[in-house]
Design a protein around this motif. Structure first.
Motif, PDB file in Angstrom:
ATOM      1  N   UNK A   1       0.705  -1.241  -0.086  1.00 29.27           N
ATOM      2  CA  UNK A   1       0.072   0.074   0.065  1.00 29.27           C
ATOM      3  C   UNK A   1       1.000   1.284   0.071  1.00 29.27           C
ATOM      4  N   UNK A   2       0.380   2.242  -1.005  1.00 24.08           N
ATOM      5  CA  UNK A   2       1.062   3.465  -0.693  1.00 24.08           C
ATOM      6  C   UNK A   2      -0.010   4.663  -0.633  1.00 24.08           C
ATOM      7  N   UNK A   3       0.343   5.485   0.349  1.00 28.05           N
ATOM      8  CA  UNK A   3      -0.565   6.613   0.454  1.00 28.05           C
ATOM      9  C   UNK A   3       0.159   7.928  -0.036  1.00 28.05           C
ATOM     10  N   UNK A   4      -0.488   8.803  -0.601  1.00 33.27           N
ATOM     11  CA  UNK A   4       0.045   9.836  -1.149  1.00 33.27           C
ATOM     12  C   UNK A   4      -0.619  11.159  -0.982  1.00 33.27           C
ATOM     13  N   UNK A   5       0.216  12.118  -0.429  1.00 27.55           N
ATOM     14  CA  UNK A   5      -0.429  13.477  -0.144  1.00 27.55           C
ATOM     15  C   UNK A   5       0.341  14.799  -0.795  1.00 27.55           C
ATOM     16  N   UNK A   6      -0.458  15.308  -1.749  1.00 28.09           N
ATOM     17  CA  UNK A   6       0.209  16.416  -2.553  1.00 28.09           C
ATOM     18  C   UNK A   6      -0.083  17.639  -1.631  1.00 28.09           C
ATOM     19  N   UNK A   7       0.963  18.845  -1.916  1.00 24.22           N
ATOM     20  CA  UNK A   7       0.841  19.887  -0.978  1.00 24.22           C
ATOM     21  C   UNK A   7       1.617  20.735  -2.034  1.00 24.22           C
ATOM     22  N   UNK A   8       1.578  22.304  -1.951  1.00 25.42           N
ATOM     23  CA  UNK A   8       2.094  23.161  -2.490  1.00 25.42           C
ATOM     24  C   UNK A   8       1.337  24.024  -3.432  1.00 25.42           C
ATOM     25  N   UNK A   9       0.094  23.865  -3.682  1.00 25.64           N
ATOM     26  CA  UNK A   9      -0.683  24.359  -4.772  1.00 25.64           C
ATOM     27  C   UNK A   9      -1.026  25.787  -4.170  1.00 25.64           C
ATOM     28  N   UNK A  10      -1.543  26.767  -4.961  1.00 25.00           N
ATOM     29  CA  UNK A  10      -1.797  28.015  -4.704  1.00 25.00           C
ATOM     30  C   UNK A  10      -2.481  28.597  -5.831  1.00 25.00           C
ATOM     31  N   UNK A  11      -2.300  30.160  -5.572  1.00 32.79           N
ATOM     32  CA  UNK A  11      -2.953  31.230  -6.834  1.00 32.79           C
ATOM     33  C   UNK A  11      -1.692  31.883  -7.021  1.00 32.79           C
ATOM     34  N   UNK A  12      -1.469  32.240  -8.186  1.00 34.41           N
ATOM     35  CA  UNK A  12      -0.424  32.942  -8.733  1.00 34.41           C
ATOM     36  C   UNK A  12      -0.630  33.579 -10.124  1.00 34.41           C
ATOM     37  N   UNK A  13       0.143  34.465 -10.514  1.00 30.34           N
ATOM     38  CA  UNK A  13       0.009  35.151 -11.817  1.00 30.34           C
ATOM     39  C   UNK A  13       0.793  34.420 -12.900  1.00 30.34           C
ATOM     40  N   UNK A  14       0.364  34.517 -14.044  1.00 30.80           N
ATOM     41  CA  UNK A  14       1.110  33.823 -15.159  1.00 30.80           C
ATOM     42  C   UNK A  14       2.278  34.394 -15.274  1.00 30.80           C
ATOM     43  N   UNK A  15       3.094  33.501 -15.674  1.00 32.72           N
ATOM     44  CA  UNK A  15       4.482  33.580 -15.646  1.00 32.72           C
ATOM     45  C   UNK A  15       5.439  33.267 -14.426  1.00 32.72           C
ATOM     46  N   UNK A  16       4.665  33.030 -13.467  1.00 37.33           N
ATOM     47  CA  UNK A  16       5.328  32.510 -12.269  1.00 37.33           C
ATOM     48  C   UNK A  16       5.664  31.109 -12.159  1.00 37.33           C
ATOM     49  N   UNK A  17       6.055  30.691 -11.017  1.00 41.08           N
ATOM     50  CA  UNK A  17       6.672  29.338 -10.668  1.00 41.08           C
ATOM     51  C   UNK A  17       5.946  28.676  -9.179  1.00 41.08           C
ATOM     52  N   UNK A  18       5.983  27.495  -9.427  1.00 44.87           N
ATOM     53  CA  UNK A  18       5.454  26.825  -8.062  1.00 44.87           C
ATOM     54  C   UNK A  18       6.150  25.342  -8.126  1.00 44.87           C
ATOM     55  N   UNK A  19       6.219  25.073  -7.003  1.00 44.36           N
ATOM     56  CA  UNK A  19       6.610  23.367  -7.041  1.00 44.36           C
ATOM     57  C   UNK A  19       5.654  22.734  -5.895  1.00 44.36           C
ATOM     58  N   UNK A  20       4.989  21.697  -6.440  1.00 42.55           N
ATOM     59  CA  UNK A  20       4.289  20.749  -5.790  1.00 42.55           C
ATOM     60  C   UNK A  20       5.078  19.716  -5.297  1.00 42.55           C
ATOM     61  N   UNK A  21       4.613  19.091  -3.975  1.00 42.29           N
ATOM     62  CA  UNK A  21       5.431  17.917  -3.532  1.00 42.29           C
ATOM     63  C   UNK A  21       4.313  16.828  -3.306  1.00 42.29           C
ATOM     64  N   UNK A  22       4.852  15.646  -3.254  1.00 44.76           N
ATOM     65  CA  UNK A  22       3.914  14.500  -3.239  1.00 44.76           C
ATOM     66  C   UNK A  22       4.554  13.729  -2.093  1.00 44.76           C
ATOM     67  N   UNK A  23       4.080  13.710  -0.775  1.00 47.74           N
ATOM     68  CA  UNK A  23       4.756  12.626   0.135  1.00 47.74           C
ATOM     69  C   UNK A  23       4.191  11.453  -0.027  1.00 47.74           C
ATOM     70  N   UNK A  24       4.704  10.392   0.101  1.00 47.08           N
ATOM     71  CA  UNK A  24       4.350   9.049   0.167  1.00 47.08           C
ATOM     72  C   UNK A  24       4.517   8.267   1.563  1.00 47.08           C
ATOM     73  N   UNK A  25       3.638   7.589   1.709  1.00 49.27           N
ATOM     74  CA  UNK A  25       4.182   6.694   3.077  1.00 49.27           C
ATOM     75  C   UNK A  25       3.827   5.180   2.443  1.00 49.27           C
ATOM     76  N   UNK A  26       4.792   4.268   2.988  1.00 51.76           N
ATOM     77  CA  UNK A  26       4.624   2.891   2.385  1.00 51.76           C
ATOM     78  C   UNK A  26       5.925   2.638   2.021  1.00 51.76           C
ATOM     79  N   UNK A  27       6.638   1.381   2.271  1.00 52.27           N
ATOM     80  CA  UNK A  27       7.808   1.120   2.008  1.00 52.27           C
ATOM     81  C   UNK A  27       7.979   0.901   0.528  1.00 52.27           C
ATOM     82  N   UNK A  28       6.988   0.847  -0.351  1.00 48.94           N
ATOM     83  CA  UNK A  28       7.035   0.337  -1.937  1.00 48.94           C
ATOM     84  C   UNK A  28       7.079   1.345  -2.680  1.00 48.94           C
TER      85      UNK A  28
END
Length: 122
Positions: A1-28
């Motif tokens: 089993x793998x559980x995934x949780x995203x974070x890092x979303x938001x509101x921004x203007x065109x031309x900007x940058x954003x980094x999303x993360x995906x944290x996983x639990x589970x050894x696999x």
């Protein structure tokens, strides 16, 4: 089993940058390819990109190629989606997913996060 949780979303203007993360639990997690998908209102969920289990291979949708970069740190059980030069048409809920083969279809993935909203204003 793998559980995934995203974070890092938001509101921004065109031309900007954003980094999303995906944290996983589970050894696999380190044995699975990790994909990123997005879904805009009223549209189908679409493939954004994928990274192999080792991080050695990536593949991107044409619409994001050259602007988005996927990476992963298996020691931290975390994947990333770096998004640069964002456009209003990138507005969507972004999902990370884990699967054995890392294909282009949502049906190639067994595990999904809950999604994180990215909104790009013009």
């Amino acid at each position: 089993q793998v559980r995934l949780v995203e974070s890092g979303g938001g509101l921004l203007q065109a031309g900007g940058s954003l980094r999303l993360s995906c944290a996983a639990s589970g050894r696999a997690f380190s044995t699975y390819a990790m994909g990123w998908f997005r879904q805009a209102p009223g549209k189908e969920r679409e493939f954004v990109g994928v990274i192999s289990w080792s991080g050695g291979n990536t593949n991107y949708a044409d619409s994001v190629k050259g602007r988005f970069t996927i990476s992963r740190d298996n020691a931290k059980n975390t994947g990333y989606l770096q998004m640069n030069s964002l456009k209003p048409e990138d507005t969507a809920v972004y999902y990370c997913a884990a699967g054995p083969t890392g294909g282009l279809s949502r049906y190639d993935y067994d595990y999904w996060g809950q999604g994180t909203q990215v909104t790009v204003s013009s």
